[in-house]
Enzyme design. Structure first.
Site, short mmCIF file in Angstrom:
data_model
loop_
_atom_site.label_atom_id
_atom_site.label_comp_id
_atom_site.label_asym_id
_atom_site.label_seq_id
_atom_site.Cartn_x
_atom_site.Cartn_y
_atom_site.Cartn_z
CG ASN A 189 -3.50 8.83 -1.41
OD1 ASN A 189 -3.17 7.81 -0.83
ND2 ASN A 189 -4.73 8.98 -1.85
CB CYS A 195 -5.36 5.35 4.46
SG CYS A 195 -4.81 6.46 3.15
N GLY A 196 -2.07 4.07 4.20
CA GLY A 196 -0.66 4.35 4.48
C GLY A 196 -0.28 5.80 4.26
CG ASN A 197 0.42 7.65 0.48
OD1 ASN A 197 1.59 7.56 0.82
ND2 ASN A 197 0.01 7.31 -0.73
CG ASN A 201 -7.63 -1.00 -1.85
OD1 ASN A 201 -8.25 0.02 -2.03
ND2 ASN A 201 -7.51 -1.56 -0.64
CD GLU A 236 -6.59 4.60 -2.49
OE1 GLU A 236 -7.21 4.47 -1.40
OE2 GLU A 236 -5.74 5.48 -2.68
NE ARG A 237 -11.89 -2.03 0.41
CZ ARG A 237 -11.69 -2.86 1.45
NH1 ARG A 237 -12.20 -4.07 1.41
NH2 ARG A 237 -10.96 -2.50 2.48
CB CYS A 255 -2.70 3.46 -2.99
SG CYS A 255 -3.42 2.36 -1.75
N GLY A 256 -0.57 4.29 -0.31
CA GLY A 256 0.54 3.83 0.52
C GLY A 256 0.51 2.35 0.82
CB THR A 257 -2.09 0.01 2.13
OG1 THR A 257 -3.18 0.51 1.35
CG2 THR A 257 -2.16 0.54 3.55
#
EC number: 5.1.1.7
Length: 260
Positions: free
Chosen positions: A13, A74-76, A171, A189-190, A199-201
């Site tokens: 990512n 965004c987690g990542n 997402n 991913e949206r 995708c982290g989240t």
């Protein structure tokens, strides 16, 4: 004007990072941000992140999807921003910072493994064929057969743009159980409007969803994403999920300058 940028990736990512503590960057220029993220006409990335000053924490995270619009957490990207702040000397090995979904605590070690505290999750919608929850961004989670050959872009877009989530969309994560503490996932991913390598989240949402629907009783879960491996851990009680942490690598790729 020339600007300096840094490129980071967290399990594939990837993000354009800009040190905007002097507030020079034109934050409302959607077309510029979209061009910088373009893989043919710009630098190329899933998103762009500004590191800014904050009066109460170490820094502020401002995140844009590759379509040029500011977006939800965004987690990542958050993990990569922690590594970036460490590279700049803004932080040492521990930090608190503010993002669109609130306060985050994080740590980074010498091997660039970043552990990021995510928001608590108290509301989970469990349906017959899918689960929906918000882990800083909205996520649809669905178990599928033959994940390896699943058409993530086509099926993900159909759900993201379908009647279920309306104009804002969601997402979309497709999941396969590997064993009691390991799941594989692929994410549409949206805002990127395509599958991303991680995708982290989304990984966080999958881990919590799989626990919530009884696919696992573990509170530390391994996630296989297309770009590598992540770990999500949490505490579970009657009120929901707390002390949620997303852990994995956040790597510096290169730096450069570009004319804008």
């Amino acid at each position: 004007m020339q600007i300096e940028f840094y490129k980071y990736q967290g399990t594939g990512n990837d993000f354009v990072m800009i040190d905007n503590r002097s507030n020079f960057f034109p934050k409302d220029d959607v077309k510029l941000i979209e061009r910088l993220c373009d893989r043919r006409f710009g630098i190329g990335a899933d998103g762009l992140i500004l590191l800014e000053n904050d009066s109460e924490t170490d820094f502020r995270m401002v995140y844009y999807n590759s379509d040029g619009n500011q977006s939800s957490m965004c987690g990542n990207g958050g993990r990569c921003l922690v590594a970036f702040a460490n590279q700049l000397g803004v932080i040492d090995d521990k930090t608190t910072f503010i993002a669109t979904d609130g306060l985050h605590h994080a740590s980074v070690n010498a091997d660039s493994i970043v552990s990021l505290q995510m928001i608590d999750v108290n509301e989970i919608q469990k349906k017959d064929s899918y689960t929906f929850l918000n882990t800083g961004s909205p996520h649809h989670v669905q178990i599928v057969d033959d994940l390896e050959h699943y058409n993530v872009k086509e099926n993900g877009a159909a759900i993201r743009y379908g009647e279920l989530y309306g104009e804002k969309g969601s997402n979309v994560n497709f999941v396969k159980k590997v064993d009691n503490d390991t799941f594989s996932l692929r994410t549409y991913e949206r805002g990127v409007e395509d599958e991303t390598l991680a995708c982290g989240t989304g990984a966080t949402a999958v881990a919590i969803a799989m626990n919530a629907i009884g696919e696992t009783d573990k509170t530390s879960i391994n996630l296989n994403v297309e770009g590598g491996k992540l770990v999500v851990s949490f505490d579970k009680d009657n009120d929901g999920y707390t002390n949620v942490f997303l852990t994995g690598p956040a790597k510096f790729v290169f730096k450069g300058t570009i004319e804008i």
